[in-house]
Design an enzyme around this catalytic site. Structure first.
Site, PDB file in Angstrom:
ATOM      1  N   ASP A   1      -3.849  22.848  -8.754  1.00 42.47           N
ATOM      2  CA  ASP A   1      -4.222  21.758  -9.640  1.00 42.47           C
ATOM      3  C   ASP A   1      -3.571  22.342 -11.090  1.00 42.47           C
ATOM      4  O   ASP A   1      -3.923  23.262 -11.628  1.00 42.47           O
ATOM      5  CB  ASP A   1      -5.759  21.831 -10.049  1.00 42.47           C
ATOM      6  CG  ASP A   1      -6.335  20.636 -10.610  1.00 42.47           C
ATOM      7  OD1 ASP A   1      -5.631  20.171 -11.555  1.00 42.47           O
ATOM      8  OD2 ASP A   1      -7.286  19.895 -10.394  1.00 42.47           O
TER       9      ASP A   1
ATOM     10  N   ARG B   1       0.790  -1.009  -0.043  1.00 41.55           N
ATOM     11  CA  ARG B   1       0.058   0.021   0.046  1.00 41.55           C
ATOM     12  C   ARG B   1       0.707   1.387   0.056  1.00 41.55           C
ATOM     13  O   ARG B   1       0.413   2.124  -0.427  1.00 41.55           O
ATOM     14  CB  ARG B   1      -0.990   0.035   1.206  1.00 41.55           C
ATOM     15  CG  ARG B   1      -1.938   1.117   1.219  1.00 41.55           C
ATOM     16  CD  ARG B   1      -2.959   0.853   2.507  1.00 41.55           C
ATOM     17  NE  ARG B   1      -2.346   1.049   3.599  1.00 41.55           N
ATOM     18  CZ  ARG B   1      -2.202   0.430   4.678  1.00 41.55           C
ATOM     19  NH1 ARG B   1      -3.080  -0.624   4.767  1.00 41.55           N
ATOM     20  NH2 ARG B   1      -1.697   0.736   5.848  1.00 41.55           N
TER      21      ARG B   1
ATOM     22  N   TYR C   1     -12.146  22.993 -10.500  1.00 32.95           N
ATOM     23  CA  TYR C   1     -12.685  21.594 -11.129  1.00 32.95           C
ATOM     24  C   TYR C   1     -13.977  21.376 -10.110  1.00 32.95           C
ATOM     25  O   TYR C   1     -13.814  21.366  -9.021  1.00 32.95           O
ATOM     26  CB  TYR C   1     -11.485  20.590 -11.064  1.00 32.95           C
ATOM     27  CG  TYR C   1     -11.835  19.345 -11.256  1.00 32.95           C
ATOM     28  CD1 TYR C   1     -12.296  18.813 -12.598  1.00 32.95           C
ATOM     29  CD2 TYR C   1     -11.960  18.078 -10.437  1.00 32.95           C
ATOM     30  CE1 TYR C   1     -12.616  17.332 -12.942  1.00 32.95           C
ATOM     31  CE2 TYR C   1     -12.216  16.840 -10.676  1.00 32.95           C
ATOM     32  CZ  TYR C   1     -12.456  16.468 -11.883  1.00 32.95           C
ATOM     33  OH  TYR C   1     -12.934  15.231 -12.086  1.00 32.95           O
TER      34      TYR C   1
ATOM     35  N   LYS D   1      -5.137  12.647 -17.182  1.00 30.08           N
ATOM     36  CA  LYS D   1      -5.184  13.188 -18.190  1.00 30.08           C
ATOM     37  C   LYS D   1      -3.921  13.020 -19.191  1.00 30.08           C
ATOM     38  O   LYS D   1      -3.799  11.967 -19.999  1.00 30.08           O
ATOM     39  CB  LYS D   1      -5.437  14.690 -17.850  1.00 30.08           C
ATOM     40  CG  LYS D   1      -6.737  14.712 -16.824  1.00 30.08           C
ATOM     41  CD  LYS D   1      -7.925  14.353 -17.465  1.00 30.08           C
ATOM     42  CE  LYS D   1      -9.043  14.154 -16.541  1.00 30.08           C
ATOM     43  NZ  LYS D   1      -9.304  15.345 -15.673  1.00 30.08           N
TER      44      LYS D   1
HETATM   45  C1  LIG Z   1     -10.038  15.160 -14.151  1.00 28.77           C
HETATM   46  C2  LIG Z   1      -9.625  16.436 -13.444  1.00 28.77           C
HETATM   47  C3  LIG Z   1      -9.194  16.119 -12.314  1.00 28.77           C
HETATM   48  C4  LIG Z   1      -9.483  14.767 -11.588  1.00 28.77           C
HETATM   49  O1  LIG Z   1      -8.890  13.662 -12.148  1.00 28.77           O
HETATM   50  P1  LIG Z   1      -9.447  12.063 -11.820  1.00 28.77           P
HETATM   51  O2  LIG Z   1      -8.313  11.299 -12.235  1.00 28.77           O
HETATM   52  O3  LIG Z   1     -10.460  12.195 -13.045  1.00 28.77           O
HETATM   53  O4  LIG Z   1      -9.938  11.902 -10.502  1.00 28.77           O
HETATM   54  C5  LIG Z   1      -8.629  16.956 -11.284  1.00 28.77           C
HETATM   55  N1  LIG Z   1      -8.562  18.344 -11.814  1.00 28.77           N
HETATM   56  C6  LIG Z   1      -8.684  18.691 -12.929  1.00 28.77           C
HETATM   57  C7  LIG Z   1      -8.507  20.198 -13.761  1.00 28.77           C
HETATM   58  C8  LIG Z   1      -9.208  17.622 -14.083  1.00 28.77           C
HETATM   59  O5  LIG Z   1      -9.542  17.938 -15.363  1.00 28.77           O
END
Ligand SMILES: *Cc1c(COP(=O)(O)O)cnc(C)c1O
Length: 391
Positions: free
Chosen positions: A179, A54, A107, A204
């Site tokens: 972010d 983990r 987000y 992404k």
């Molecule tokens: C998609 C996204 C997230 C979350 O990511 P996941 O892997 O889908 O949980 C966070 N911030 C932004 C800007 C995103 O586009």
């Protein structure tokens, strides 16, 4: 070493892996130790050695080392999703009675976490205008422990003055979390602009092929321990195959982003000329309101941008989108394929207003030939106009 060389070499050690180019995928829960002394010593872990599955395996650590090198962080921590990365970063620095400043264009699930679980734990959130810049100082209270930013904004793509926001937070003793998913680790270097913790939805661009969920929290030396401890406490570790896919994606991130940017710019410029379009939201465009700040702070633009249409009915919009052949409709983005979805920023915001004439779309420019993408959109606009004339 320059960035592209870092991307190819970081986290790899073929000599220790029988000459195999890529770090192997370690599937592990139990790690065994040969002696009582070794077992006890492993318990005094620094969270960067194998101890229990983990807490990470050599596959996890290879990914973390590579992302840290790419983004310019002290160290990175991999978790199960981008959302988990956001929650880990926030929980590392907030406790009951604390105050969070959260950008109004964040987000959606970040907002939901603040309004849900953080509120339940007695942590208050104030949403701030993405254009606030140094004015953030007026919102900081003695109990403000975190300023959470995301630039450009989700769905609306406002570029924030991150250095000014981070400087005001630092002066007040608050941690700045950003972010940084839109720019990826390559096109914005958060730690050069005063950010303390950077969050990536590795799902992404890092993974880049729409086939794995992954989150990464990157930190400075001062913030890393809190992040690592929180991630370990929460126990949301990523699977080894997903770490492997992220590491493989990272190797080609630089070349993919060049093409995503080129295609997005082609589409954005074409859309700007269309009579159906009111506004294109993409900071790489010279007439975008965020262009100056973007040029000052970013090293490139990714393939995600917004489009505001003129006033059209819901049916007309559906006729346009339902018939698209190359643009998929779905959440997430950052893979090799093009995507499009309607967004509704007007219904989300609380600190600012989003008042536009018509529907807003979010487009992810994939790696297809842009001529084919444009032809697909052009046929879509034909259906939009025909359906609108009918109603
Ligand atoms: C998609 C996204 C997230 C979350 O990511 P996941 O892997 O889908 O949980 C966070 N911030 C932004 C800007 C995103 O586009």
């Amino acid at each position: 070493m320059k960035q592209d060389t870092v991307l190819v070499t970081a986290g790899r050690d073929p000599e220790r892996n029988h000459g195999v180019v890529n770090p192997p995928v370690y599937h592990a829960s139990t790690i065994v130790f040969p002696t009582v002394a070794a077992l006890e010593n492993a318990g005094k872990r620094d969270f960067h050695k194998t101890y229990y599955g983990r807490n990470g395996t050599p596959t996890t650590f290879a990914l973390e080392d590579a992302v840290a090198a790419a983004e310019g962080a002290y160290r990175s921590t991999a978790v199960a999703s981008g959302k988990a990365a956001i929650c880990t970063a926030l929980l590392a620095f907030l406790k009951p009675g604390d105050h969070l400043l959260l950008v109004d264009s964040c987000y959606g699930p970040t907002r939901a976490f603040a309004k849900g679980m953080l509120a339940n734990f007695g942590i208050e959130t104030t949403f701030f205008d993405p254009m606030i810049g140094a004015g953030i100082a007026d919102l900081i209270r003695p109990e403000t422990k975190v300023v959470f930013t995301e630039s450009p904004g989700s769905q609306t793509f406002e570029v924030q003055d991150i250095p000014a926001i981070a400087a005001a937070a630092k002066a007040a003793g608050a941690v700045t979390i950003m972010d940084n998913t839109w720019a990826s680790p390559l096109y914005f270097k958060p730690f050069d602009h005063g950010v303390d913790v950077s969050v990536q939805a590795g799902t992404k661009y890092v993974v880049g092929h729409s086939d794995a969920m992954l989150g990464i929290v990157s930190a400075t030396e001062a913030t890393h321990d809190a992040i690592r401890r929180t991630a370990v406490e929460l126990g949301g570790c990523p699977g080894p195959d997903d770490c492997y896919l992220a590491l493989r994606g990272l190797r080609t991130l630089s070349v993919r982003l060049v093409r995503h940017q080129e295609n997005a710019l082609r589409l954005a410029r074409w859309l700007q000329q269309r009579p159906e379009v009111s506004e294109v939201l993409y900071p790489a465009l010279p007439d975008d309101p965020g262009h100056t700040l973007w040029k000052r702070d970013f090293l490139g633009a990714s393939g995600l941008f917004g489009v505001v249409l003129n006033k059209y009915s819901k049916d007309a919009l559906a006729a346009m989108l339902d018939g698209l052949e190359l643009f998929g409709m779905g959440y997430s983005w950052g893979g090799y394929e093009s995507l499009i979805i309607p967004t509704h920023p007007e219904s989300i915001r609380t600190a600012t207003r989003w008042e536009k004439p018509g529907p807003t779309l979010r487009i992810h420019a994939g790696l297809e030939d842009p001529d084919d993408l444009i032809a697909d959109l052009e046929r879509g606009f034909g259906r939009l106009a025909a359906t609108d004339a009918d109603t």
